[in-house]
Design a protein around this motif. Structure first.
Motif, PDB file in Angstrom:
ATOM      1  N   ILE A  58      -8.327  -6.890  -3.622  1.00 35.60           N
ATOM      2  CA  ILE A  58      -7.964  -5.488  -3.413  1.00 35.60           C
ATOM      3  C   ILE A  58      -9.084  -4.783  -2.641  1.00 35.60           C
ATOM      4  O   ILE A  58     -10.223  -5.244  -2.616  1.00 35.60           O
ATOM      5  CB  ILE A  58      -7.702  -4.819  -4.783  1.00 35.60           C
ATOM      6  CG1 ILE A  58      -6.677  -3.704  -4.670  1.00 35.60           C
ATOM      7  CG2 ILE A  58      -8.984  -4.331  -5.420  1.00 35.60           C
ATOM      8  CD1 ILE A  58      -6.117  -3.282  -5.994  1.00 35.60           C
ATOM      9  N   LYS A 106       2.891   1.642  -3.610  1.00 34.88           N
ATOM     10  CA  LYS A 106       2.253   2.231  -4.792  1.00 34.88           C
ATOM     11  C   LYS A 106       2.418   3.748  -4.815  1.00 34.88           C
ATOM     12  O   LYS A 106       2.579   4.340  -5.890  1.00 34.88           O
ATOM     13  CB  LYS A 106       0.776   1.835  -4.857  1.00 34.88           C
ATOM     14  CG  LYS A 106      -0.085   2.330  -3.723  1.00 34.88           C
ATOM     15  CD  LYS A 106      -1.478   1.717  -3.763  1.00 34.88           C
ATOM     16  CE  LYS A 106      -2.355   2.233  -2.629  1.00 34.88           C
ATOM     17  NZ  LYS A 106      -3.654   1.550  -2.587  1.00 34.88           N
ATOM     18  N   SER A 154      -3.428  -6.332  -7.345  1.00 32.22           N
ATOM     19  CA  SER A 154      -2.306  -5.404  -7.187  1.00 32.22           C
ATOM     20  C   SER A 154      -1.452  -5.354  -8.440  1.00 32.22           C
ATOM     21  O   SER A 154      -0.952  -4.289  -8.821  1.00 32.22           O
ATOM     22  CB  SER A 154      -1.449  -5.814  -5.981  1.00 32.22           C
ATOM     23  OG  SER A 154      -2.167  -5.663  -4.783  1.00 32.22           O
ATOM     24  N   LEU A 205      -3.287  -3.247 -10.874  1.00 33.84           N
ATOM     25  CA  LEU A 205      -3.267  -1.858 -10.410  1.00 33.84           C
ATOM     26  C   LEU A 205      -1.925  -1.203 -10.728  1.00 33.84           C
ATOM     27  O   LEU A 205      -1.875  -0.111 -11.313  1.00 33.84           O
ATOM     28  CB  LEU A 205      -3.542  -1.805  -8.908  1.00 33.84           C
ATOM     29  CG  LEU A 205      -3.378  -0.427  -8.240  1.00 33.84           C
ATOM     30  CD1 LEU A 205      -4.396   0.554  -8.792  1.00 33.84           C
ATOM     31  CD2 LEU A 205      -3.510  -0.544  -6.728  1.00 33.84           C
ATOM     32  N   SER A 221      -4.397  -0.033   3.920  1.00 33.49           N
ATOM     33  CA  SER A 221      -5.043   0.633   2.794  1.00 33.49           C
ATOM     34  C   SER A 221      -5.632   1.973   3.210  1.00 33.49           C
ATOM     35  O   SER A 221      -5.489   2.975   2.501  1.00 33.49           O
ATOM     36  CB  SER A 221      -6.142  -0.270   2.219  1.00 33.49           C
ATOM     37  OG  SER A 221      -6.872   0.398   1.218  1.00 33.49           O
ATOM     38  N   GLN A 236      -8.210   1.247  -8.641  1.00 35.67           N
ATOM     39  CA  GLN A 236      -8.446   0.368  -7.496  1.00 35.67           C
ATOM     40  C   GLN A 236      -9.938   0.188  -7.246  1.00 35.67           C
ATOM     41  O   GLN A 236     -10.404  -0.929  -6.972  1.00 35.67           O
ATOM     42  CB  GLN A 236      -7.761   0.942  -6.253  1.00 35.67           C
ATOM     43  CG  GLN A 236      -7.760   0.000  -5.059  1.00 35.67           C
ATOM     44  CD  GLN A 236      -6.797   0.458  -3.980  1.00 35.67           C
ATOM     45  OE1 GLN A 236      -5.761   1.055  -4.258  1.00 35.67           O
ATOM     46  NE2 GLN A 236      -7.138   0.171  -2.735  1.00 35.67           N
ATOM     47  N   GLU A 265       0.827  -1.202   0.000  1.00 39.09           N
ATOM     48  CA  GLU A 265       0.000   0.000   0.000  1.00 39.09           C
ATOM     49  C   GLU A 265       0.864   1.256   0.000  1.00 39.09           C
ATOM     50  O   GLU A 265       0.538   2.244  -0.646  1.00 39.09           O
ATOM     51  CB  GLU A 265      -0.935  -0.002   1.216  1.00 39.09           C
ATOM     52  CG  GLU A 265      -2.005  -1.085   1.197  1.00 39.09           C
ATOM     53  CD  GLU A 265      -3.029  -0.873   0.098  1.00 39.09           C
ATOM     54  OE1 GLU A 265      -3.180   0.277  -0.363  1.00 39.09           O
ATOM     55  OE2 GLU A 265      -3.691  -1.846  -0.292  1.00 39.09           O
TER      56      GLU A 265
END
Length: 437
Positions: free
Chosen positions: A391, A166, A224, A227, A402, A374, A163
């Protein structure tokens, strides 16, 4: 002007507090027909959390967009109400994580006073981001939960370093594209209608492709992987305005996903369950089948908060919170949540469009893409548009890592918005001083 912005944010926030408290009250009344003893404490906590975030913005980013914080608070409030209906223990944890998220929001605004300062430390963020992605693969440190190896356990604390990764990797990629965008946009080699740059400049895209495939294969997390790769391909398109990069990105991801499907059983299981869950409705397809039943039961207006059975869906508070919303609030509630997400993502892209600085524009675009992609991945998964992934739905689903990461994203977007508005306000005065007398 800034006073009007912050007053609008405050009024919207009070409306969100009213909606959240009313939803919590309805959930409690569904159990027993009397006012809960902790109602006033709950109201006080909600007001305190929103008030702290609002006054931090008023003090640290007074020119920022006035709708981002209320929209995030609305999604977070709806999520908390649904989670408290599903599991009281998880609701207490979510309340603690929300407080941690608000604290992270305030700290980010306090530390990042100018967004361009992040650009200087691009390679540091790249290094930390890659370590965060690989950390769950470390023996005895990484943990596999619900079939995905995304977690790191340190004592009693479990968290998802991906988390944070990203956001860190988006910082690097935005800074890299600012330096290389002309080389990437011009191109030196032709393949039919495609004009490509020198291969050495495609290194970061191939790096992200490799990270995405690694996440898909070793961490068993399709969401993920999708994403990461979608965000960076989109940023590359924003920087260069060349559709060819989207085509290349799509081909790379589809190729990697196809190979992974041929080689790994867990990928085949996800795809076959998505295509037809009914033969395995008592096993692998149980979640998605129950999700479809939940949406069907909710109909237009829903069963009412506390009156449905969304707890029949395993992991409803995390992977299937949107299904729980669809059952108890119906199509109307689901559309309200979708509208809030679209407004949040649209406002974030609007911030990217308005800022004149290349790094800020790419960074804001990347952060907006994270929130949008997401949300699409998990909502499309629960409605069987794409294969289901684990996710989270930003600000809504249960999950500490998150939630904290999304509040940091929110703070960074507000900092970019504040920087842009302040620069625009200072420009006329600079122009006036530059004019001959």
């Amino acid at each position: 002007m800034r006073q009007k912005l912050r007053n609008a944010e405050l009024r919207l926030g009070l409306l969100v507090v009213l909606i959240t408290t009313s939803g919590y009250l309805l959930v409690q009344l569904a159990d027993k027909p009397k006012l809960p003893s902790g109602l006033w404490l709950f109201l006080g906590v909600v007001i305190a959390l929103y008030g702290a975030a609002h006054f931090a913005v008023r003090r640290l980013a007074p020119n920022a967009n006035p709708v981002l914080l209320p929209l995030a608070a609305f999604l977070n409030g709806i999520g908390f109400v649904v989670i408290s209906r599903l599991d009281r223990d998880l609701a207490r944890n979510q309340a603690a994580w929300t407080a941690a998220g608000v604290a992270a929001f305030i700290i980010t605004l306090a530390l990042v006073r100018r967004i361009r300062t992040l650009e200087r430390y691009r390679y540091t963020f790249l290094f930390i981001g890659i370590i965060a992605v690989l950390l769950p693969l470390v023996p005895k440190l990484g943990k596999e939960i619900n079939g995905a190896r995304l977690w790191v356990g340190i004592g009693p604390l479990n968290f998802q370093p991906g988390e944070a990764a990203k956001v860190l990797l988006v910082i690097f990629f935005a800074a890299y594209l600012v330096d290389k965008r002309e080389l990437l946009a011009s191109g030196t080699r032709k393949f039919g209608r495609l004009i490509l740059p020198d291969p050495k400049h495609l290194g970061p895209l191939l790096l992200v492709w490799g990270i995405s495939i690694l996440i898909m294969v070793r961490q068993k997390d399709l969401g993920s992987a999708l994403l990461f790769f979608t965000v960076f391909s989109t940023m590359l398109y924003i920087a260069t305005d060349r559709v060819s990069y989207l085509v290349i990105g799509g081909v790379l991801f589809i190729g990697g996903a196809t190979v992974a499907y041929q080689l790994f059983d867990h990928v085949q299981t996800r795809v076959s369950t998505w295509i037809d869950p009914w033969p395995v409705a008592d096993g692998k397809g149980f979640q998605i089948v129950q999700s479809m039943f939940a949406f069907g039961t909710g109909g237009l207006s829903g069963t009412g908060l506390g009156l449905g059975n969304p707890q029949q869906i395993p992991n409803a508070a995390t992977d299937f919170v949107f299904s729980a919303i669809g059952e108890e609030l119906g199509l109307i509630g689901a559309v309200a949540v979708l509208s809030a997400i679209l407004l949040l993502v649209g406002s974030s892209f609007n911030i990217a469009i308005k800022t004149p600085r290349p790094f800020s524009k790419l960074f804001a675009g990347g952060l907006a893409t994270i929130l949008g992609v997401q949300s699409f991945i998990i909502i499309a998964g629960t409605t069987r548009v794409i294969p289901l992934t684990g996710i989270t739905l930003p600000f809504v689903s249960y999950g500490g890592s998150s939630l904290v990461a999304n509040f940091v994203i929110l703070a960074l977007l507000m900092r970019i918005s504040d920087d842009t508005a302040r620069a625009a306000a200072e420009q006329p005065s600079r122009t006036a001083h530059a004019l001959p007398q």
